[in-house]
Enzyme design. Sequence first.
Site, PDB file in Angstrom:
ATOM      1  N   HIS A 102       7.721 -11.950 -28.693  1.00 12.68           N
ATOM      2  CA  HIS A 102       7.536 -13.396 -28.515  1.00 12.68           C
ATOM      3  C   HIS A 102       8.770 -14.057 -27.899  1.00 12.68           C
ATOM      4  CE1 HIS A 102       3.739 -13.228 -30.441  1.00 12.68           C
ATOM      5  NE2 HIS A 102       4.184 -13.022 -31.675  1.00 12.68           N
ATOM      6  N   GLU A 120      -0.147 -12.058 -28.729  1.00 12.81           N
ATOM      7  CA  GLU A 120       0.099 -11.057 -29.772  1.00 12.81           C
ATOM      8  C   GLU A 120       0.075  -9.651 -29.177  1.00 12.81           C
ATOM      9  OE1 GLU A 120       1.240 -11.748 -32.614  1.00 12.81           O
ATOM     10  OE2 GLU A 120       0.886 -13.901 -32.443  1.00 12.81           O
ATOM     11  N   HIS A 147       8.652  -7.004 -32.264  1.00 16.55           N
ATOM     12  CA  HIS A 147       7.528  -7.889 -31.925  1.00 16.55           C
ATOM     13  C   HIS A 147       7.985  -9.346 -31.917  1.00 16.55           C
ATOM     14  CE1 HIS A 147       3.160  -9.220 -32.620  1.00 16.55           C
ATOM     15  NE2 HIS A 147       3.851 -10.305 -32.947  1.00 16.55           N
ATOM     16  N   GLU A 148       8.686  -9.758 -32.973  1.00 17.85           N
ATOM     17  CA  GLU A 148       9.075 -11.168 -33.088  1.00 17.85           C
ATOM     18  C   GLU A 148      10.223 -11.524 -32.154  1.00 17.85           C
ATOM     19  OE1 GLU A 148       7.213 -13.131 -34.587  1.00 17.85           O
ATOM     20  OE2 GLU A 148       6.095 -11.880 -35.986  1.00 17.85           O
TER      21      GLU A 148
END
Length: 741
Positions: free
Chosen positions: A454, A507, A449-450
Amino acid sequence: MVDSQYYLPNDIGISALDCREAFRLLSPQEKMYAHYLSRAAWYGGLVVLLQTSPESANIFVLLQRIFRKQTPDQLEQVAKAAGLSSEDYQAFLVYAAGVYANMGNYKSFGDTKFIPNLPKDKLEALVRASQAFQENPTEMEALWGSSSCLIYSLEDRQKQLGLGDKGITSYFSGNCSLEDAELAQRFLDSRKLSAYNTRLFKRENGGKSCYEVRLASAVQKDCAVDGEAGSSCGSFTFEDKEFIVKRGDYSPLMEKVCHYLQEAQAYAANENQKKMLEEYRRSFEFGSIEAHKEGSRFWIKDKGPIVESYIGFIESYRDPFGSRGEFEGFVAVVNKAMSERFAKLVSSAEVLLPELPWPQQFEKDTFLKPDFTSLDVLTFAGSGIPAGINIPNYDDIRQSEGFKNVSLGNVLAVAYATQKEKLTFLDEKDKDLFIKWKGLSFEVQVGLHELLGHGSGKLFVQDDRGKFNFDQSNVVNPETGEKVSSWYRGSETWDSKFSTIASSYEECRAECVGLYLCLNKQVLSIFGHEAQEAEDAVYINWLSMVRAGLLGLEFYTPESKSWRQAHMQARFVILRVLLEAGEGLVGLEEVEGQDGKPDARITLDRSKISTVGKDAIHRFLCKLQVFKSTADVEGGRALYEGYSAVSDTGAHNFLRLRETVLLRKEARKMFVQANTRIGGNKLEFGDRHMNQIGGENVELVEYESNAAGLIRSFTERFQDDAEQLEDVLLDLNKADACYWC
């Protein structure tokens, strides 16, 4: 009876963040560096009280004054004498701990107000019987009088954070509407000013609207900052409205932040850290986001520090318009063993990025390998503590210079531990596997996810000189088959364009990347998962996501048709996408629980994850990225708001399911954090459960994992200048009181 979503239960989970071993291993210099950075973060974190609600600062001061005079243990006898039962007193302690943990009286995760779970007359009796009240009846009477009604008020507008008549916010004066926020954003764009460190106050001046844009800074005078062509401050006419830009918001608190950053500089490990802190200090002194961006550039260059930190106006989740940053500051120590896994993930990133479902032209020209470390948090000041972070949030730096990822290991270790009897909405056959793999699979999800969520994707930009960062004559939109026809211009950013949906949409994109890439065997191998274990990790990661989508309904407000939490809205959207995929991939049914009350059951066919599930996420993720890259706000909003809709029609009655979720919800945990102190400072320790761990000149002071421990940690955090600091908070709050009416 008050709806249970508006108070914190007496048995709420409270865990201590364990950083003892990590702190012990630091050198004396590193401990001093961590100490002063922590002080800067804690003082800056008080800004959040003034960013949340008009009453938060007063409530904080009321609690500080009560507990500085009497510890929770000492106050308990007073409570009994005042007629409170043990349950009443525990409810008061939990409320106080909640205010401290959330930096205000609204939940940091979900944005709903919480009130004390005891009658107002009992709380008043306790306040009046306290030593603080006995010694200073006039001041305490005024403090109780100014906050008691708002502590308990649950009028519709006060139930949640929001803009205008939709809720409470102190980022904007009470008379501001969405139209005012949009106008202010256009003004800020025209002046090339970031909204991150601003608040907006509107007043009428001779029948004409006048807007004050206030920059957070220690300095209150209008003066140009080094490196700026001219001062940002002054009076301007824009779209026939008057705008005044001025410095000095939260000035005394910004002064404290600057002071402690300067102290930390003396213990910096290298030139990058020194320059980083110097630029941060300049940013908070003069209210300059440009200086903060410069500090962030040095921060990115500071690869693999032992003590990691970041501080400033960072995340825009709680600004109802989505552009203003909430203050936060963290200080953490690198966990080397876990960081090695993330380093391997970074090394694999260039192989994994092409696996994502959008064309190559929609990906950054070069992947700027970031630091990715696992950290044990020593200090996290702000309204809440995340599990992972990808920063800085400045689009221009992220695209051309890079970013850093951090996973907060000691947060992950306690935040998602679950007891079997408290596991809702799952089949019994899934529960043991879920408990075994929830933490381990979430570690994989956070990493993806990070780093690749992103950290992926390109924004198409035409700068002020007319130059494009993509070949606009050849790049084709894969959704339409036609050439790309929209992009970001000049100072436009992702947040300024997509505003109210930007945080949740991003997100959702990052969560989808995690789901999509966790199917990759190479990724699972990096985290030590092979064969059957790898399949179990994938299954629980996906099952956890669809369950989280159902749990997300707690954070939807039917009255205003709005979502109060970016991540939970994102997970609900993903649940909708996977339900829509059909073919029995996800099952969701309403059932009757063993207690005879409404319940729900969610299931996932693990055999279809890599086919039906992967295809559905592939299609949806490509759409999300294309709308984001091309600044197509209209298309992106239609897609995202369509899946975000909660109704009682269709295959699933989500409004009724929301009631079931509220009936069976479990309160989010709160964390107790340690304090650092330089040996010789006066602190009164009466708690036999408290540990002091020596280390040259800096000590770590730990507290119990309960409401009393959390309260003690805050009353001892600001002992050096407690009365002065409380007066500052009250003065700052009083100065703006006229804007909330």
